[in-house]
Design a protein around this motif. Structure first.
Motif, PDB file in Angstrom:
ATOM      1  N   LEU A  33       7.774   4.964  34.905  1.00 57.73           N
ATOM      2  CA  LEU A  33       7.936   5.575  36.228  1.00 57.73           C
ATOM      3  C   LEU A  33       6.606   6.107  36.744  1.00 57.73           C
ATOM      4  N   THR A  81      15.231   0.914  39.963  1.00 60.86           N
ATOM      5  CA  THR A  81      16.415   1.743  39.768  1.00 60.86           C
ATOM      6  C   THR A  81      16.496   2.812  40.856  1.00 60.86           C
ATOM      7  N   ARG A  83      16.552   5.966  40.426  1.00 62.48           N
ATOM      8  CA  ARG A  83      15.580   7.008  40.048  1.00 62.48           C
ATOM      9  C   ARG A  83      14.168   6.595  40.462  1.00 62.48           C
ATOM     10  N   GLU A  84      13.805   5.346  40.220  1.00 65.01           N
ATOM     11  CA  GLU A  84      12.490   4.849  40.630  1.00 65.01           C
ATOM     12  C   GLU A  84      12.352   4.862  42.148  1.00 65.01           C
ATOM     13  N   ALA A  86      13.853   6.847  44.275  1.00 63.91           N
ATOM     14  CA  ALA A  86      13.676   8.232  44.723  1.00 63.91           C
ATOM     15  C   ALA A  86      12.231   8.677  44.493  1.00 63.91           C
ATOM     16  N   ALA A  87      11.673   8.321  43.347  1.00 59.70           N
ATOM     17  CA  ALA A  87      10.280   8.691  43.045  1.00 59.70           C
ATOM     18  C   ALA A  87       9.306   7.978  43.968  1.00 59.70           C
ATOM     19  N   GLU A 109      17.685  12.808  47.816  1.00 60.24           N
ATOM     20  CA  GLU A 109      17.661  11.693  46.851  1.00 60.24           C
ATOM     21  C   GLU A 109      16.888  12.090  45.603  1.00 60.24           C
ATOM     22  N   LEU A 110      15.768  12.749  45.798  1.00 62.25           N
ATOM     23  CA  LEU A 110      14.957  13.209  44.676  1.00 62.25           C
ATOM     24  C   LEU A 110      15.758  14.185  43.812  1.00 62.25           C
ATOM     25  N   GLU A 113      18.343  12.606  41.535  1.00 59.40           N
ATOM     26  CA  GLU A 113      17.828  11.836  40.398  1.00 59.40           C
ATOM     27  C   GLU A 113      16.972  12.648  39.413  1.00 59.40           C
ATOM     28  N   PHE A 114      16.400  13.760  39.875  1.00 63.76           N
ATOM     29  CA  PHE A 114      15.475  14.542  39.061  1.00 63.76           C
ATOM     30  C   PHE A 114      15.902  16.004  39.041  1.00 63.76           C
ATOM     31  N   GLU A 118      11.635  18.352  36.604  1.00 64.88           N
ATOM     32  CA  GLU A 118      11.119  17.001  36.835  1.00 64.88           C
ATOM     33  C   GLU A 118      10.587  16.831  38.257  1.00 64.88           C
ATOM     34  N   GLN A 119      11.236  17.475  39.231  1.00 68.06           N
ATOM     35  CA  GLN A 119      10.752  17.407  40.614  1.00 68.06           C
ATOM     36  C   GLN A 119       9.338  17.974  40.726  1.00 68.06           C
TER      37      GLN A 119
END
Length: 152
Positions: A33, A81, A83-84, A86-87, A109-110, A113-114, A118-119
């Motif tokens: 990621l 994905t 998660r990807e 959103a990142a 969205e972030l 997923e995080f 993690e954010q």
């Protein structure tokens, strides 16, 4: 391209601190990621040095050529994905913060997923790669890694 100066010789304490901070953030999130985030920010910023370095690092870590090539069009590519995605959306927004800002829909969205830690870690990494991009562009840096082998 010739480097304008050696950053680590010109400001050793500052560059050591900057480098060490970069390393402390990296292990907190998935390596794959983080490489996608680094590549994407470097694409937006036009940083040949960081694109060269992080595409090589991503390949070494097992990233596929397809996912590397499609990163500039990640919105339309089905191989990432949620998660990807959103990142990557967060990376795009923060890299272009003067015009994109940090819209609420992207943050939702972030946050889905995080987790909160993690954010912060992801945001710090986005800030860090943007900083490396700016250093490399400003001082004409170029990572001389082992050249890729041409496809047969």
């Amino acid at each position: 391209m010739t480097a304008r100066l050696d950053l680590f010789a010109a400001a050793p304490a500052e560059m050591k601190a900057w480098y060490e901070m970069s390393l402390k953030i990296a292990p907190k999130l998935e390596h794959s990621l983080l490489e996608l985030v680094k590549i994407r920010a470097s694409q937006i910023n036009g940083c040949a040095n960081c694109l060269n370095m992080h595409t090589a690092d991503a390949r070494k870590a097992g990233e596929t050529e397809q996912r590397i090539y499609l990163l500039s069009a990640w919105h339309e590519a089905p191989c990432y994905t949620p998660r990807e995605r959103a990142a990557l959306a967060w990376t795009d927004a923060l890299t272009l913060v003067s015009t994109a800002r940090a819209p609420e829909d992207l943050y939702r969205e972030l946050a889905f997923e995080f987790n909160e830690e993690e954010q912060v870690q992801l945001t710090l990494m986005i800030n860090t790669i943007n900083g490396w991009n700016r250093l490399a562009v400003a001082f004409n840096l170029f990572y001389e890694g082992k050249p890729a082998v041409a496809a047969a």
